[in-house]
Design a protein around this motif. Structure first.
Motif, PDB file in Angstrom:
ATOM      1  N   CYS A  57       0.835  -1.208   0.000  1.00 28.77           N
ATOM      2  CA  CYS A  57       0.000   0.000   0.000  1.00 28.77           C
ATOM      3  C   CYS A  57       0.867   1.254   0.000  1.00 28.77           C
ATOM      4  O   CYS A  57       0.563   2.235  -0.708  1.00 28.77           O
ATOM      5  N   GLY A  58       1.951   1.245   0.770  1.00 26.68           N
ATOM      6  CA  GLY A  58       2.848   2.391   0.785  1.00 26.68           C
ATOM      7  C   GLY A  58       3.464   2.654  -0.575  1.00 26.68           C
ATOM      8  O   GLY A  58       3.551   3.809  -1.023  1.00 26.68           O
ATOM      9  N   VAL A  59       3.873   1.593  -1.267  1.00 25.08           N
ATOM     10  CA  VAL A  59       4.438   1.736  -2.614  1.00 25.08           C
ATOM     11  C   VAL A  59       3.378   2.259  -3.587  1.00 25.08           C
ATOM     12  O   VAL A  59       3.626   3.177  -4.382  1.00 25.08           O
ATOM     13  N   ALA A  60       2.182   1.671  -3.516  1.00 25.83           N
ATOM     14  CA  ALA A  60       1.114   2.078  -4.438  1.00 25.83           C
ATOM     15  C   ALA A  60       0.712   3.535  -4.230  1.00 25.83           C
ATOM     16  O   ALA A  60       0.431   4.258  -5.199  1.00 25.83           O
ATOM     17  N   LEU A  61       0.690   3.994  -2.993  1.00 19.98           N
ATOM     18  CA  LEU A  61       0.330   5.384  -2.722  1.00 19.98           C
ATOM     19  C   LEU A  61       1.438   6.339  -3.154  1.00 19.98           C
ATOM     20  O   LEU A  61       1.181   7.363  -3.797  1.00 19.98           O
ATOM     21  N   GLY A  62       2.669   6.003  -2.793  1.00 18.66           N
ATOM     22  CA  GLY A  62       3.767   6.918  -3.073  1.00 18.66           C
ATOM     23  C   GLY A  62       4.088   7.071  -4.542  1.00 18.66           C
ATOM     24  O   GLY A  62       4.495   8.156  -4.999  1.00 18.66           O
ATOM     25  N   MET A  63       3.881   6.012  -5.331  1.00 18.12           N
ATOM     26  CA  MET A  63       4.313   6.038  -6.722  1.00 18.12           C
ATOM     27  C   MET A  63       3.468   6.961  -7.598  1.00 18.12           C
ATOM     28  O   MET A  63       3.917   7.403  -8.658  1.00 18.12           O
ATOM     29  N   GLY A  64       2.265   7.275  -7.156  1.00 20.90           N
ATOM     30  CA  GLY A  64       1.394   8.018  -8.050  1.00 20.90           C
ATOM     31  C   GLY A  64       1.025   9.412  -7.610  1.00 20.90           C
ATOM     32  O   GLY A  64       0.466  10.184  -8.390  1.00 20.90           O
ATOM     33  N   LEU A  65       1.323   9.787  -6.381  1.00 18.58           N
ATOM     34  CA  LEU A  65       0.840  11.068  -5.872  1.00 18.58           C
ATOM     35  C   LEU A  65       1.374  12.256  -6.659  1.00 18.58           C
ATOM     36  O   LEU A  65       0.664  13.248  -6.878  1.00 18.58           O
ATOM     37  N   VAL A  66       2.628  12.189  -7.087  1.00 18.00           N
ATOM     38  CA  VAL A  66       3.198  13.291  -7.872  1.00 18.00           C
ATOM     39  C   VAL A  66       3.271  12.926  -9.351  1.00 18.00           C
ATOM     40  O   VAL A  66       2.909  13.721 -10.222  1.00 18.00           O
ATOM     41  N   ALA A  67       3.739  11.698  -9.632  1.00 18.52           N
ATOM     42  CA  ALA A  67       3.926  11.293 -11.031  1.00 18.52           C
ATOM     43  C   ALA A  67       2.621  11.295 -11.817  1.00 18.52           C
ATOM     44  O   ALA A  67       2.614  11.508 -13.038  1.00 18.52           O
ATOM     45  N   LYS A  68       1.499  11.061 -11.113  1.00 16.80           N
ATOM     46  CA  LYS A  68       0.222  11.028 -11.842  1.00 16.80           C
ATOM     47  C   LYS A  68      -0.107  12.380 -12.469  1.00 16.80           C
ATOM     48  O   LYS A  68      -0.828  12.460 -13.473  1.00 16.80           O
ATOM     49  N   GLU A  69       0.402  13.465 -11.849  1.00  8.53           N
ATOM     50  CA  GLU A  69       0.128  14.788 -12.411  1.00  8.53           C
ATOM     51  C   GLU A  69       0.747  14.926 -13.794  1.00  8.53           C
ATOM     52  O   GLU A  69       0.169  15.530 -14.695  1.00  8.53           O
ATOM     53  N   SER A  70       1.956  14.339 -13.969  1.00 10.23           N
ATOM     54  CA  SER A  70       2.589  14.375 -15.294  1.00 10.23           C
ATOM     55  C   SER A  70       1.868  13.464 -16.258  1.00 10.23           C
ATOM     56  O   SER A  70       1.618  13.816 -17.419  1.00 10.23           O
ATOM     57  N   SER A  71       1.530  12.241 -15.793  1.00 10.51           N
ATOM     58  CA  SER A  71       0.899  11.281 -16.695  1.00 10.51           C
ATOM     59  C   SER A  71      -0.492  11.736 -17.119  1.00 10.51           C
ATOM     60  O   SER A  71      -0.947  11.411 -18.217  1.00 10.51           O
ATOM     61  N   LYS A  72      -1.198  12.485 -16.260  1.00 16.56           N
ATOM     62  CA  LYS A  72      -2.543  12.961 -16.598  1.00 16.56           C
ATOM     63  C   LYS A  72      -2.523  14.328 -17.293  1.00 16.56           C
ATOM     64  O   LYS A  72      -3.565  14.826 -17.705  1.00 16.56           O
TER      65      LYS A  72
END
Length: 623
Positions: A57-72
């Motif tokens: 869960c820690g990995v899944a939460l941390g990997m997308g909180l910032v990077a998702k802004e670029s991917s979206k």
């Protein structure tokens, strides 16, 4: 503050589906625990499953909180706003940490919602030290929900923080995960190297917490504080690094190439280390071995340069002057006797055993005159009563003898005074503890509920289930308990089916704390007031001998050596290992009886044989 509230609301709304999925999985686990087979598998290793869940869960939460802004494609929108790095990143970081807390709390609810499901004996485990442990329900109850949650949450928060920092320079969540996991592996390897020099910090800073680590931290507030402080420091450092990276590389993303190169470099370093690591030197075995042609050596007493051994049918005398070649001087058989223990008082040897006869065998003491060691003479015997159901330690005490045993549902000591001819007579008994109602030895004496005993002059130190006590034996006809100390084990039920190892060196008494497996030192300068002066976090064997700061403890296949260091830590020095061909079924059921140190050599019995080990191992051996 308005921007913060808006960003917190935005991130909370976006992470809500993950919370619902995670809590839904927890609800499924709770439902599945109603199935007996699933519940059994869950109960056997619930801590590991939950730790893995929290880390994932820690990995899944941390990997997308910032990077998702670029991917979206929303990163340019954020960059165009008059927001600082702190305004952008901290709300994301806080929301992710809170979500991880909620998921971890839900995961541990799956355990504590049905503690009765952990109560079955079939979920116990077997320990190499000879005990069946541990009651999982009692373990979970005594650690408590909050402690269990906090200890395991720290592991997830470290993983989350590293992944979050990595995602600030990633344009895709997978890149953040790949870089963060790489950093996590490197950090774990570096921490192992650092903790090698600071072993006292291992319980607090171990990335994955086992049951022993959890109990030690809950029992020791300092260790607990160190772990929580270290986790807070890692989180603060990762948050600071994230802000610095955002400010320095605003909108710039790392590519896959350096990440792949990093992983390949890590794999190459690990393989290179394995290839270049020198193989460990062979473990030392016994210096010499003396095995009887028939039967088994059962117990050993050493007086001067002679070893007196209880055999299955009588007495053997061994010359110990040359440790490289102990020599059997004589062996005497006594009809109708099955010997087990031996003690020597002056020129007489007292062998404890069963005298075979009708209507049943009787516990008795056979007496030999050993004034001439090469010509021992059987003087006679005494039957000491049919009420003693089990006997363990048999030692000289002053001018008489002392026996630890079980009779009538009680555990205690029986003293024997010697008459003018040296024949023993039962003098007194002292009850140490009473067995629980309905007690049954399920293992036919192998791990039965018993006492351990150390005799020094006319004072006896006894280890029992709840702690230890001292007995004044100046008058063998009136044994007197002078002090009793409860060890305050975290849960003494874990090892209640075995004796508590106890040893003395000078004015220091060493006693094993059952769980989590500490060796505790007491100052007995005033034997009426033992005072705890320290402990070391390792599990001693069933027989221990302490020389200076070196602890020699027994295992079923050898002798293990530790060196006690500062801050409750210890160093694994090495071991002697008994070859397989010298072991037998007795190695498991009887183990090592006594360790006798004579002129820098250990003499002991294992399997069927007498074995000699040098105090210092030969050059190039592993110790």
């Amino acid at each position: 503050m308005r921007a913060w509230r808006a960003l917190l609301w935005k991130e909370s709304r976006e992470e809500l589906p993950k919370v619902l999925v995670g809590l839904g999985l927890c609800a499924v686990v709770v439902a599945l625990r109603q199935n007996a087979e699933f519940n059994e598998e869950f109960a056997r290793d619930f801590a590991r499953w939950i730790t893995n869940f929290i880390v994932v869960c820690g990995v899944a939460l941390g990997m997308g909180l910032v990077a998702k802004e670029s991917s979206k494609g929303t990163l340019s929108f954020l960059l165009g706003k008059p927001l600082s790095a702190v305004d952008v990143l901290l709300p994301k970081y806080v929301v992710g940490a809170v979500v991880l807390l909620v998921l971890a709390a839900g995961a541990w609810v799956t355990v504590y919602v049905d503690l009765e499901g952990l109560a079955s004996k079939s979920y116990s485990f077997y320990s190499y030290t000879g005990s069946w442990y541990f009651p999982l329900k009692q373990f979970a109850e005594e650690v408590g929900y909050v402690n269990m949650l906090l200890v395991h949450l720290t592991t997830g928060l470290v993983a989350y923080s590293l992944i979050f920092a990595s995602s600030t320079v990633s344009d895709h969540p997978l890149k953040g995960a790949a870089l963060g996991i790489l950093l996590l592996v490197v950090l774990d390897m570096l921490s192992d190297s650092v903790l090698h020099y600071f072993p006292a910090l291992k319980p607090s800073l171990a990335f994955l917490s086992n049951r022993t680590t959890i109990v030690r931290m809950v029992s020791d507030p300092w260790l607990y504080f160190v772990r929580l402080s270290a986790t807070a420091a890692v989180m603060a450092a990762c948050a600071a690094v994230s802000i610095a990276l955002w400010c320095r590389f605003r909108g710039v993303s790392i590519g896959w190439k350096p990440i792949v190169i990093g992983w390949l470099g890590l794999i190459a370093c690990i393989n290179l280390g394995d290839l270049t690591r020198e193989p460990p030197p062979p473990k030392s075995g016994p210096l010499s071995v003396l095995t009887p042609e028939e039967g088994t050596y059962l117990d050993l007493a050493v007086v001067g340069e002679r070893g007196y051994v209880a055999t299955e049918g009588g007495l053997a005398v061994i010359d110990l002057r040359d440790p490289t070649k102990p020599e059997l001087l004589v062996a005497v058989e006594v009809p109708l006797w099955s010997m087990r223990r031996i003690a020597v008082v002056d020129s007489l040897a007292y062998l404890l055993g069963q005298h075979k006869g009708l209507p049943a065998d009787s516990l008795g003491i056979a007496v030999f005159s050993i004034g001439d060691p090469v010509d021992p003479v059987f003087k006679g015997y005494r039957i000491i009563g049919g009420d003693i159901e089990a006997s363990w330690d048999w030692e000289r005490c002053g001018a008489g003898l002392i026996l630890s045993g079980r009779w009538g549902g009680k555990l205690g000591l029986v003293s024997f005074a010697l008459d003018a001819e040296g024949l023993p007579a039962r003098a007194d008994e002292l009850v140490v503890e009473e067995l629980p109602e309905g007690y049954k030895d399920d293992f036919r004496g192998w791990w039965e509920h018993k006492l351990s005993m150390h005799v020094h002059n006319e004072r006896i130190w006894v280890g029992y289930r709840a702690g230890f006590l001292a007995v004044n034996a100046q008058n063998l006809g009136a044994l007197r308990e002078i002090v009793r100390v409860e060890m305050d084990d975290y849960n003494s039920a874990y090892d209640s089916n075995k004796s508590r190892p106890i040893a003395r060196e000078g004015n220091t008494l060493y006693v094993r704390r059952y769980w989590p497996g500490d060796l505790v030192a007491f100052d007995i300068t005033d034997p009426n007031r033992p005072r705890e002066i320290g402990y070391w976090s390792f599990s001693a064997g069933t027989t221990i001998k302490v020389i200076d700061s070196w602890v020699y403890s027994t295992r079923s296949n050898g002798l293990v050596v530790h060196r006690l260091t500062d801050y409750h830590a210890y160093e694994d020095v090495g071991s002697w290992e008994v070859p397989d061909e010298l072991q037998s079924r007795y190695s498991f059921s009887r183990g090592w009886r006594r360790l006798h140190l004579v002129r820098d050599h250990f003499y002991t019995l294992i399997g069927r044989s007498l074995m000699v080990f040098p105090l210092k191992l030969t050059e190039g051996s592993q110790l």
